[in-house]
Scaffold this motif. Sequence first.
Motif, mmCIF file in Angstrom:
data_model
loop_
_atom_site.group_PDB
_atom_site.id
_atom_site.type_symbol
_atom_site.label_atom_id
_atom_site.label_comp_id
_atom_site.label_asym_id
_atom_site.label_seq_id
_atom_site.Cartn_x
_atom_site.Cartn_y
_atom_site.Cartn_z
ATOM 1 N N SER A 305 0.814 -1.217 0.000
ATOM 2 C CA SER A 305 0.000 0.000 0.000
ATOM 3 C C SER A 305 0.846 1.265 0.000
ATOM 4 C CB SER A 305 -0.933 -0.003 1.214
ATOM 5 O OG SER A 305 -0.189 0.041 2.426
ATOM 6 N N VAL A 308 2.727 3.891 -3.856
ATOM 7 C CA VAL A 308 1.612 4.732 -4.293
ATOM 8 C C VAL A 308 1.620 5.020 -5.792
ATOM 9 C CG1 VAL A 308 1.292 5.775 -2.045
ATOM 10 C CG2 VAL A 308 2.947 6.771 -3.652
ATOM 11 N N ARG A 332 -5.457 2.717 -1.250
ATOM 12 C CA ARG A 332 -4.459 3.782 -1.233
ATOM 13 C C ARG A 332 -3.737 3.908 -2.565
ATOM 14 N NH1 ARG A 332 -1.527 2.062 4.476
ATOM 15 N NH2 ARG A 332 -3.442 1.910 5.734
#
Length: 868
Positions: A305, A308, A332
């Motif tokens: 996560s 990004v 995310r």
Amino acid sequence: MHSRSERKMILWSSCLIFSLSYSILVFSSPPANHLCRPDQRDALWEFKSEFHFSGIAPNEKKQKWLNNNTDCCFWDGVSCDLKTGNVIGLNLWGSSLNGSLRSNSGLFKLQHLQSLNLSSNNLAGTLPDSIGDLRHLRVLKLYGCGFFGKIPSSIGNLSQLTHLDLEGNGFTGELPETMAKLNKLTKLLLSTSELTGNFHHALLNLSELTWLDLRNNHLEGTLPSNMSRLSKLEHFDIGSNSMTGTIPTSLFMIPSLVLLNLEKNSFTGPLKIGNNISSSSPYKLDTLTLGGNSLNGPIPVGFISKLVRLSYLDLSYWNTMKGAVDFSSFLRLKSLVLLDLSYLNTRSKFELNLFSKLVSLAVLDLSGNSLKISSSLHLPSPIGSLSLALCNISEFPNFLRTQTNLYYLDISANRIEGRVPDWLWRLSGLLYVDISKNYLTGFDGLIQTSPIEMLDISSNAFQDPFPLLPNSTRFFSASDNRFSGEIPTTICGLISLDTLLLSRPALLLSNNGFNGSIPRCFESFNTKLSLLHLRNNNLSGLFPEESIGAGLVSLDVGGNQLSGELPRSLINCTLLEFLNVEDNMFSDTFPFWLSSLPDLQFLVIRSNKFHGPVYSLRGGSLSFPKLRIFDISGNIFTGVLPLDYFAGWSAMTSDAYVTDDKQGRFMGISFSNYHKSVVLAIKGSEMELLGSGFRMYKTIDVSGNRLEGDIPRSIGLLKGLIVLNMSNNALTGRIPPSLSNLTSLQSLDLSENRFFGSIPQELGKLSFLALMNFSNNMLEGPIPQGTQIQSQNSSSFAENPGLCGAPLQETCGGGEEVYEVKEDNDQVLSWIAVAIAYVPGVLCGLTIGHVLSLYKPDWFMRIFHSFA
């Protein structure tokens, strides 16, 4: 004296006059007098003369080389050093060159080459060692040239190389050690070849590498633990190999990494990513594909996560061992375009609505998970590909009607009942639909109005009327339904021959209730149709010759009532791999002419009325180099199998599994397999093989015929054979000890013949032989000792008046003689079979005959007369 300003004017004027004069001389003279060195021009002409050019129209680059009076530095694809006139660049990409690259080629006289691109030409052959003579090369591109053999070690001489592209060839073996010398290399592309061995340690010395592509090879072993030595790596792709072991944590310590593809290997887990790498994590990572491995344990969602910038994430087939997965962590990753979380083996059940927040998502695969779909669900409109197979869905997903960009839909293997809604066919971009393996019964609306090109409705409860399909359809599977009546002639227009040339046109209608004859209109498919499966219907009559297209790869009409002869037009199907006509009423001689098909792997003609000898009366051995399944059982074949009958069946001489990667591709997405199936007699019962089962099984079944004579000794060459069934014939002679060479054999049935003598003691050494049957012969002597043999039921040896020993109750007396055929004679016969099939030249034959006549003259004459 001139003033200073006047002197400046005179000097400026002199320079101008000199420059103009030089320019006039340069542009008024032929370029050949100034730039192109004669030796460079001659080397180029010599190189060009070594090849012939394919195609009707002359290649454009060839046209530019036709005028011998022009400067070679101005020829298309040629670059020169303006000072020296040396050729420093040659780009003949896609120039229709045909021929091998010789070791003394004129190319290697261009000693000053810095860039060479011969990609996408037909240079089939080995890459000569002379390539190492071009020591100034910085860029070498030989993509898709048809090279094979090993990569020459002389490649290490090219110490100036920064870019090496050898993709799409047939290079074999391991990478040369000398590759470690290429310490300036930044890009190394070796994908889609036949390379083997481990991940070569020499690669870790290439510290300047930014791009390393090894996908689609046969590499194995583990990745080194110190992968972080490649500290500048941006693109690392080793997908579709056979790598094992754990994924080294050091890979995730390379901060420059943008793409990491490890998919479709055999990596095992768990994947341990500690906190100690957080400071050097690859936050530039755009693509992370770990799917199709054997990873297990928790998915490190906390680490993932944080990536990004991810656009592509594939974690498919990760075995969480029924653990929980926090799917909300993936939210995310706002930049995700592709997300594949299929088949995670997790206990977590989640709402599909969760992924509606990923507004850039275009490809989503959640197959094999347990989903909840709310009535108010709305997924982001960019989604073009959606796979929800095996997700325990019970109703046709209503939210799909708003997915206006959808082109690929897979909702197969669910519990969807009822009819297919008409709004589905109004999705203007929908090209591929897989609704197979549900409980659907019919269609609302007209499919004919949609742009569908690939449609799979197999394994449902569809029944008449048969749907009208759009002419754009290229792949249609309606197998395992309840359709009846004659095959509608309207189906003959379902294949569009003008679009999507990369896909395989296919028609699969097996396991329905169709009757009547095979439509002759299949001739409209011409050479394009590759899959035609009509098995297990009630079709009758002759198989029309005009329904056989030269592009066929797989033909299955088994389990019908077809009669007459096998269509001779099959000989034109040079791509044919799979042929199944079992359980019909074909009456014909053995189709020995099929041995001319170079790729034939499965030949099943069992349970028909084929008759006569199983070889050509014109003589010569029968060679099926790629055959893996041979089933001619239940016919009326007669005669004696020639001594060398199996000598040319090279695919069965190895116990290696054959990769059966024949999935079609549609816009980069795999669709259904061939749906190949065949019923084999294995281990005493009938077993249907589907799909991947064909990789493993190598079988010969000639049972239930009227074959006579001895078992050919050449049978001992087929060391990869799994099943051998020669039962219920009139075979005679002794059981050859060469059967003990079949070390992979699992099932052996020689029952109901006329074999005499003893069972060879060597068969007791076959450790995989789980089932054997020697009953109803005239065998005698003690049954061989061995765990596998002793574990058989006594019925496997019944009705042999002279057999004794366990598992029979008859004990053997102390004076019993063990009847064995001498091993040396048997080996001599086996080698003769190989020689007949493979040793070229009359001289070798005369030499063998001379030696045998000297040392065993009587025996040699008997063999000679048996051939005569």
